[in-house]
Design a protein around this motif. Structure first.
Motif, PDB file in Angstrom:
ATOM      1  N   THR A  49     -14.137 -47.612  20.016  1.00 25.95           N
ATOM      2  CA  THR A  49     -12.955 -48.481  20.137  1.00 25.95           C
ATOM      3  C   THR A  49     -13.330 -49.955  20.265  1.00 25.95           C
ATOM      4  OG1 THR A  49     -10.881 -48.888  21.348  1.00 25.95           O
ATOM      5  CG2 THR A  49     -12.754 -48.110  22.643  1.00 25.95           C
ATOM      6  N   ALA A  50     -14.519 -50.250  20.803  1.00 29.13           N
ATOM      7  CA  ALA A  50     -14.930 -51.659  20.916  1.00 29.13           C
ATOM      8  C   ALA A  50     -14.999 -52.297  19.528  1.00 29.13           C
ATOM      9  CB  ALA A  50     -16.280 -51.760  21.624  1.00 29.13           C
ATOM     10  N   ILE A  51     -15.503 -51.539  18.558  1.00 29.59           N
ATOM     11  CA  ILE A  51     -15.666 -52.077  17.198  1.00 29.59           C
ATOM     12  C   ILE A  51     -14.322 -52.418  16.557  1.00 29.59           C
ATOM     13  CG2 ILE A  51     -16.415 -51.414  14.870  1.00 29.59           C
ATOM     14  CD1 ILE A  51     -18.934 -50.162  16.292  1.00 29.59           C
ATOM     15  N   PRO A  52     -13.357 -51.479  16.505  1.00 31.99           N
ATOM     16  CA  PRO A  52     -12.066 -51.897  15.943  1.00 31.99           C
ATOM     17  C   PRO A  52     -11.378 -52.975  16.771  1.00 31.99           C
ATOM     18  CG  PRO A  52     -11.997 -49.586  16.702  1.00 31.99           C
ATOM     19  CD  PRO A  52     -13.417 -50.026  16.714  1.00 31.99           C
ATOM     20  N   GLN A  53     -11.501 -52.933  18.085  1.00 36.36           N
ATOM     21  CA  GLN A  53     -10.855 -53.989  18.890  1.00 36.36           C
ATOM     22  C   GLN A  53     -11.429 -55.357  18.531  1.00 36.36           C
ATOM     23  OE1 GLN A  53      -9.774 -53.431  23.051  1.00 36.36           O
ATOM     24  NE2 GLN A  53     -10.325 -51.264  22.949  1.00 36.36           N
ATOM     25  N   ALA A  54     -12.747 -55.442  18.411  1.00 40.49           N
ATOM     26  CA  ALA A  54     -13.357 -56.726  18.044  1.00 40.49           C
ATOM     27  C   ALA A  54     -12.882 -57.152  16.657  1.00 40.49           C
ATOM     28  CB  ALA A  54     -14.883 -56.614  18.083  1.00 40.49           C
ATOM     29  N   TYR A  55     -12.831 -56.185  15.750  1.00 36.08           N
ATOM     30  CA  TYR A  55     -12.411 -56.506  14.382  1.00 36.08           C
ATOM     31  C   TYR A  55     -11.003 -57.087  14.341  1.00 36.08           C
ATOM     32  CZ  TYR A  55     -10.524 -55.798   9.733  1.00 36.08           C
ATOM     33  OH  TYR A  55      -9.889 -55.993   8.533  1.00 36.08           O
ATOM     34  N   TYR A  56     -10.039 -56.407  14.979  1.00 36.88           N
ATOM     35  CA  TYR A  56      -8.654 -56.888  14.905  1.00 36.88           C
ATOM     36  C   TYR A  56      -8.513 -58.252  15.579  1.00 36.88           C
ATOM     37  CZ  TYR A  56      -7.207 -52.245  13.250  1.00 36.88           C
ATOM     38  OH  TYR A  56      -7.053 -51.104  12.525  1.00 36.88           O
ATOM     39  N   ASN A  57      -9.247 -58.466  16.661  1.00 33.65           N
ATOM     40  CA  ASN A  57      -9.206 -59.779  17.307  1.00 33.65           C
ATOM     41  C   ASN A  57      -9.721 -60.863  16.365  1.00 33.65           C
ATOM     42  OD1 ASN A  57      -8.315 -60.006  20.286  1.00 33.65           O
ATOM     43  ND2 ASN A  57      -9.380 -58.039  20.230  1.00 33.65           N
TER      44      ASN A  57
END
Lengths: 451, 451
Positions: free
Chosen positions: B113-121
């Motif tokens: 989840t860290a990876i998609p969260q960073a991406y969307y941010n």
């Protein structure tokens, strides 16, 4: 990062023995008492017969027994990974591939040989293994392998690591091994060292002497070594054999093959299957990377020397800094060995492999770039190979050449974070032995048979 | 140990949103000021719009963006492994499978989840992420993800872990994050806590308050949470979606699905794709395992409560011990949270998932058996799931039933070896809050809206 996996079914079913392909014969190991070439019986107190046969075998392919294959499949085949993040950061036209051995439960390539060693010992009725460990990679691998095949394992752990790396100790305990700080009160040699110097922080040479003494004096016990010996290098060739299949899937072939060297096994494991191609005419550049703090290949001598401090091992022909040499306490503990595998020493001497040495701080710089661009925090040992690959990639950039670089990432750094702590705090320094220190180290080989 | 790999091409291309399949609707989160159901605008100061949409989405499948897929392929698909060694040791007719999430660079499922969260941010122009971490698993995952997508990351790390886990700190530093011990002097809430109690050892609730305050008061910064929220659970479903494909390759289907629960995300990640089958009539037993020291599901209340200590988050309906509850300092730091993901709380309340609690020492016993039989040293959090699987396998043995057990091994224990040290030394103890302590904890929910 782009991974190339092999299926378990494609894991190699035999190891590759480079002895079958060498154009010149390495000098034989000698019995230090007689000065004569070693026979199998000289090694029988220390090793099971199957491993002694492998040590001396001229056969090109040696089958991996089924139970060993099954145990290796705990973590093998290991991934081949293209370091696209690192390539981008270096702006290099080179393709950088690495074989990642940190996927084993112990976190390095060491179980590749610990597992077959435990198996052959168990097959011949051995109940207990005595061994040594420096940074703890080998000791934990042997503990794991002993657990798999039901052997007791005693580990003599170099005192400085024993104190600095409690987590490696806990890992060995989790896998049921007995661990003692070396020099220890458990052996004659350990007691002797402690009597002379109670504060001795230990060395791999001393710990080997203790483990060899333990094995030689107990009927139920054999000795196991994590590098240097021919059979250890043999077992590690599974790395290079897998890499060849994976590079084929990737559709290319390495121009440069790189690994770090302490005793030489992870380098040889990746390189030897490719070195066969070079012997047969292929144009491949081999780079063995060592620390300037322990410059066995770049500043040592090719000589007959002992593998251990107490002169209990056979005499082997190798690059050496002298068996009493005490390398400074760099964080790449696995590279702090005075000698180098005889087979690797031989191919370096023959000009088939080139040696390079790097300082500690520049190695951590490379390790830190790798952690940021590829996500994997490398063991300080493996960071030497990364530094070699980074330099090769920069050379390729400067020459405008699309070279294919392949290196061995022999382990992760999860148990070396205190070293990264020191690095991030700017507290790491470089150490290079002086010419006088090296001359003093080498002086111990003077009375020994000449190469 | 027998591994079942998926190729990168078979990695799922969308996440599964269980909200689409629930027969009853979970209670909505509330704005604590108005007591009204939350709108997207309430969350806009903290999260990018893409994540807010996912948080509230009724869509069954949500596509994983290409750059997120590429980054997840650093370590995914993760292996599914049959624990043949553990089966043998337990003499059970059950087949025990586990999904191994410890293969990620951070060593746990958290990067999922860290990876998609960073991406969307990053896609919405955010420059900086503020987040908290307990044991360090989430903080290091967010540091890694920030590194991949070029975001600065500030981590508020619970003080007790900050002091006990320096290596997790070094890992975050290696990935370029800024770390501060929480309660910290960097936020109003941190300063207030320190003024009242300079020796406060911190809690996840306090650290969340600090990170939320940081994000809410800086234009360039958003907040990221590693569990609890719907979009986090959504991202973790890649675990269960992969597992379904792999179980199909293995030729069987689980009768029992098990995971440990702190905030609920690793359990939900494995379980929700299977829970869909149960909602549609399949006979599967789901077991969420928590520590007796922090018994949110087994001894908490279902209520509206805050996610953090300073009451800065929305009110969510969940099982809770009260937002000021301070769980004892067990080694499974990732399970020391007062609440539980609303979606998971809902399906527990609906009787779809059963909750179990285990004491610390019996959990480490299970972890130690696993390390010996399967080679992997589990994180103390994940050892709870192992204990659940061991008990299920023993039940199967006693009933003479060939059950198929599937559990989530959410992470390895390489950074928890001090806990194993204490365990091997016989120094671990159990902690269970008294009824009075629990009643006191829950009293903080009294003035809040009722469920």
């Amino acid at each position: 990062m782009k991974k190339i996996f092999l299926s378990e079914n494609d894991m190699p079913k035999s190891w590759y023995n480079i002895a079958a392909d060498l154009k010149t014969e390495p000098l034989p190991p000698l019995n230090p008492g007689t000065g004569q070439p070693l026979g199998p019986e000289d090694l029988a107190p220390l090793f099971p017969m199957a491993l002694i046969e492998q040590e001396m075998s001229p056969q090109r392919e040696i089958a991996i027994p089924e139970p060993v294959q099954a145990a290796l499949k705990m973590y093998r085949p290991s991934p081949l990974i293209r370091a696209t993040g690192l390539e981008k950061a270096l702006k290099t036209p080179a393709k950088i591939y690495f074989k990642y051995e940190g996927v084993s439960p112990a976190g390095s390539h060491k179980p590749n040989t610990a597992i077959p060693q435990a198996y052959y010992n168990q097959q011949e009725g051995v109940k207990r293994i005595a061994t040594e460990t420096g940074a703890g990679q080998w000791g934990s691998s042997m503990a794991l392998a002993g657990q798999i095949f039901g052997l007791d394992v005693k580990v003599y752990m170099v005192k400085v690591s024993y104190n600095q790396k409690p987590y490696r100790r806990s890992m060995m305990q989790s896998w049921g091994a007995e661990i003692v700080s070396s020099p220890s009160p458990d052996t004659n040699f350990g007691r002797q060292v402690l009597a002379e110097d109670p504060d001795n922080t230990g060395s791999l040479g001393i710990a080997i002497s203790e483990a060899v003494e333990d094995a030689a004096t107990r009927d139920d016990t054999k000795y196991a070594l994590g590098s240097v010996l021919n059979h250890v290098l043999l077992h590690q060739t599974i790395i290079g054999l897998e890499a060849k299949k994976q590079m084929e899937i990737a559709g290319c072939s390495p121009d440069i093959v790189i690994g770090c060297v302490g005793g030489g096994s992870n380098f040889a494991g990746l390189a030897f299957p490719y070195l066969r191609d070079k012997i047969n005419g292929a144009d491949i550049d081999f780079r063995a990377i060592e620390p300037t703090a322990c410059p066995t290949l770049t500043r040592g001598a090719f000589a007959y020397d002992f593998g251990d401090t107490a002169q209990m091992t056979p005499l082997v022909s190798m690059y050496t800094l002298g068996h009493t040499f005490m390398p400074p306490g760099i964080h790449a503990g696995g590279l702090r060995y005075h000698g180098m595998a005889p087979l690797l020493s031989h191919v370096v001497r023959e000009g088939l492999v080139d040696a390079y040495a790097y300082d500690q701080v520049e190695v951590f710089d490379a390790g830190a770039i790798f952690a940021r661009t590829e996500g994997i925090i490398p063991a300080p040992e493996s960071a030497h190979a990364i530094k070699g690959a980074v330099d090769a990639a920069i050379e390729a950039r400067e020459a405008g050449e699309e070279q294919v670089i392949l290196f061995n990432l022999s382990g992760h750094g999860h148990f070396d974070m205190s070293a990264y702590d020191a690095y991030h705090a700017g507290e790491l320094t470089d150490y290079r032995p002086t010419d006088e220190e090296l001359a003093k180290g080498l002086s111990v080989t003077e009375g020994l048979p000449k190469v």
